[in-house]
Design a protein around this motif. Structure first.
Motif, PDB file in Angstrom:
ATOM      1  N   LYS A 109      -3.838-113.152  20.357  1.00 57.64           N
ATOM      2  CA  LYS A 109      -4.717-114.280  20.033  1.00 57.64           C
ATOM      3  C   LYS A 109      -4.486-115.452  20.984  1.00 57.64           C
ATOM      4  N   VAL A 110      -3.221-115.745  21.275  1.00 52.26           N
ATOM      5  CA  VAL A 110      -2.912-116.852  22.180  1.00 52.26           C
ATOM      6  C   VAL A 110      -3.422-116.554  23.590  1.00 52.26           C
ATOM      7  N   ASP A 112      -5.905-114.575  24.467  1.00 52.88           N
ATOM      8  CA  ASP A 112      -7.374-114.642  24.473  1.00 52.88           C
ATOM      9  C   ASP A 112      -7.857-116.086  24.468  1.00 52.88           C
ATOM     10  N   ARG A 113      -7.200-116.936  23.670  1.00 48.90           N
ATOM     11  CA  ARG A 113      -7.622-118.334  23.595  1.00 48.90           C
ATOM     12  C   ARG A 113      -7.420-119.047  24.929  1.00 48.90           C
ATOM     13  N   THR A 116      -9.869-117.667  27.617  1.00 49.09           N
ATOM     14  CA  THR A 116     -11.257-118.083  27.356  1.00 49.09           C
ATOM     15  C   THR A 116     -11.495-119.507  27.832  1.00 49.09           C
ATOM     16  N   LYS A 117     -10.495-120.365  27.679  1.00 49.10           N
ATOM     17  CA  LYS A 117     -10.651-121.771  28.064  1.00 49.10           C
ATOM     18  C   LYS A 117     -10.474-121.997  29.567  1.00 49.10           C
TER      19      LYS A 117
END
Length: 469
Positions: A109-110, A112-113, A116-117
């Motif tokens: 999750k980290v 991907d976040r 993405t940014k």
């Protein structure tokens, strides 16, 4: 014409109707007849009803304090106290280690976040690509540090064991006195001859058990992975002097769980499961302890949500794992159903409070309180155990009414507003004089909801009209 057919009520009629409908939805209270008769016959007063638990301030025994003084006399007190304060807050805020699946999910999750940014142009050189990768890795590392708790087991050497003694002994002793006190009160025929303590630390379980069953216990089997902890616990029983005579006979210390299948009347583990590295390890140890239990198994952890979660997972696991032993919950739950507090998933723990005086060494004696989560499992059936509702939050005492938040025998959390008019004076005073953690001598039943289309009777309407006049 249609408007004229609608029944009209006065303001007071509406309030009375709503009050009746609201009351119908509230759980009904059925007081225990034997308790109410005893109060009526002045056998005891409402504030002394049998569901009340000892709420006095707990103080360490003088012999224990003297032993501590003898033990720490060669160490500077100021740095020892400062280190104990740091350890106290560290242990209170400690979390259980994440499982491997949780770690992988959090890392994904980290990543991907962060990715993405990130909006980077194609690097025009190897150096630019290196800087971009370094920046991404730094952001991922920062995100992981924020999301993943850096769990580490504490390694106790000689000095760290003393720090733990100063930090935790008064609170742990108070909690164990409270739990053992309830067992002794509700089961006066229980006279344990053997005790097994996993994660025995500085020996607070032994000291608390001696306050109730010293004349009956002939074997104290203590297990702690730290040899220095075991040495300190033994020294304290000798009055803080290594060559002294022990005040408790039949005491044994080991660093590992024994492979034997011997059973012990009372098995305990206080503030130790948080130090185990995984859920699998915790459940394996819990089942081992349950198999060693002849009568009672006591599990205690911090009153934080993390501590409550560990206690609850052990509670549910043992109830499901060994149904043949007919094990059940003795305390605090009045039922064996899924914990309604945990099922609510609101992040609030089921915990209780005990008051105690801090260690009177090197500082002024102060009264403090400890929040703790616990479960007492008992082997055998429910036939002789109470299933009265447990008060799970402080009682709100107000003018002419008291609000009790309770856990009931059917496994539900309920809020009951007790008044003398609705429940009777004796029941009202029993509830009003109770404290957080007490049992209420009554049963709580969910009443059926009345039909909301019911109309106010002519007699009620006439009564309301006369009152309005």
């Amino acid at each position: 014409m249609i408007l004229n057919t609608i029944p009209r009520f006065s303001c007071r009629q509406c309030i009375r109707k709503l009050s009746k409908l609201s009351a119908a939805k509230k759980p009904s209270v059925v007081p225990n007849e034997n308790v109410m008769n005893d109060i009526s016959n002045e056998v005891y007063k409402p504030r002394k009803h049998p569901g009340r638990m000892d709420s006095s301030v707990v103080t360490l025994p003088n012999t224990f304090v003297k032993a501590v003084l003898n033990t720490v006399e060669d160490y500077p007190l100021k740095p020892l106290i400062e280190a104990s304060n740091k350890m106290f807050w560290h242990l209170r805020g400690k979390l259980a280690p994440k499982e491997k699946e949780e770690l992988i999910e959090t890392i994904d999750k980290v990543q991907d976040r962060v990715l993405t940014k990130c909006k980077y142009k194609d690097p025009d050189s190897a150096e630019a690509e290196r800087r971009i990768l370094q920046s991404v890795n730094n952001k991922i590392g920062k995100g992981l540090r924020e999301k993943i708790y850096n769990w580490k087991p504490i390694k106790y050497d000689e000095y760290t064991a003393l720090v733990y003694l100063m930090a935790r002994a008064p609170a742990e002793y108070a909690v164990l006195m409270k739990i053992f006190g309830e067992i002794a009160k509700r089961d006066p025929e229980f006279t344990p001859r053997s005790l097994f303590d996993f994660g025995s630390g500085v020996g607070t379980v032994t000291w608390a058990a001696n306050a109730y069953w010293k004349q009956h216990i002939f074997e104290y089997f203590n297990v702690d992975t730290s040899a220095d902890m075991n040495d300190l616990a033994e020294i304290l029983l000798k009055g803080g002097k290594g060559n002294g005579k022990t005040s408790v006979k039949g005491t044994f210390y080991r660093q590992f769980l024994p492979a034997s299948h011997a059973e012990y009347d009372l098995v305990t583990s206080a503030y130790s499961f948080m130090e185990l590295p995984s859920l699998e390890n915790r459940l394996e140890v819990a089942l081992n302890l349950w198999n060693k239990t002849h009568k009672y198994l006591v599990i205690v952890e911090q009153g934080t949500y993390a501590g409550f979660k560990i206690v609850n997972e052990i509670r549910d696991f043992i109830l499901q794992a060994d149904k043949e032993a007919k094990g059940h919950i003795f305390s605090p739950c009045p039922h064996d159903n899924i914990c309604p507090r945990f099922a609510s998933k609101d992040g609030k723990p089921c915990n209780f409070k005990v008051r105690y005086n801090c260690m009177p060494i090197g500082k002024k004696v102060e009264m403090k309180h400890e929040l703790y989560s616990y479960v007492v499992l008992k082997k055998g059936d429910h036939s002789n155990d109470l299933n009265w509702p447990r008060v799970v939050k402080p009682i709100l005492v107000r003018t002419k009414h008291s609000v009790c938040r309770i856990c009931t025998a059917n496994g539900k959390l309920r809020e009951v507003i007790f008044t003398a008019k609705r429940h009777g004076k004796l029941t009202y005073h029993c509830a009003r004089s109770s404290n957080w953690g007490d049992l209420l001598p009554m049963s709580i039943e969910d009443a059926e909801t009345l039909d909301c289309t019911a109309e106010v009777s002519d007699n009620e309407a006439d009564h309301d009209t006369s009152e309005n006049k």
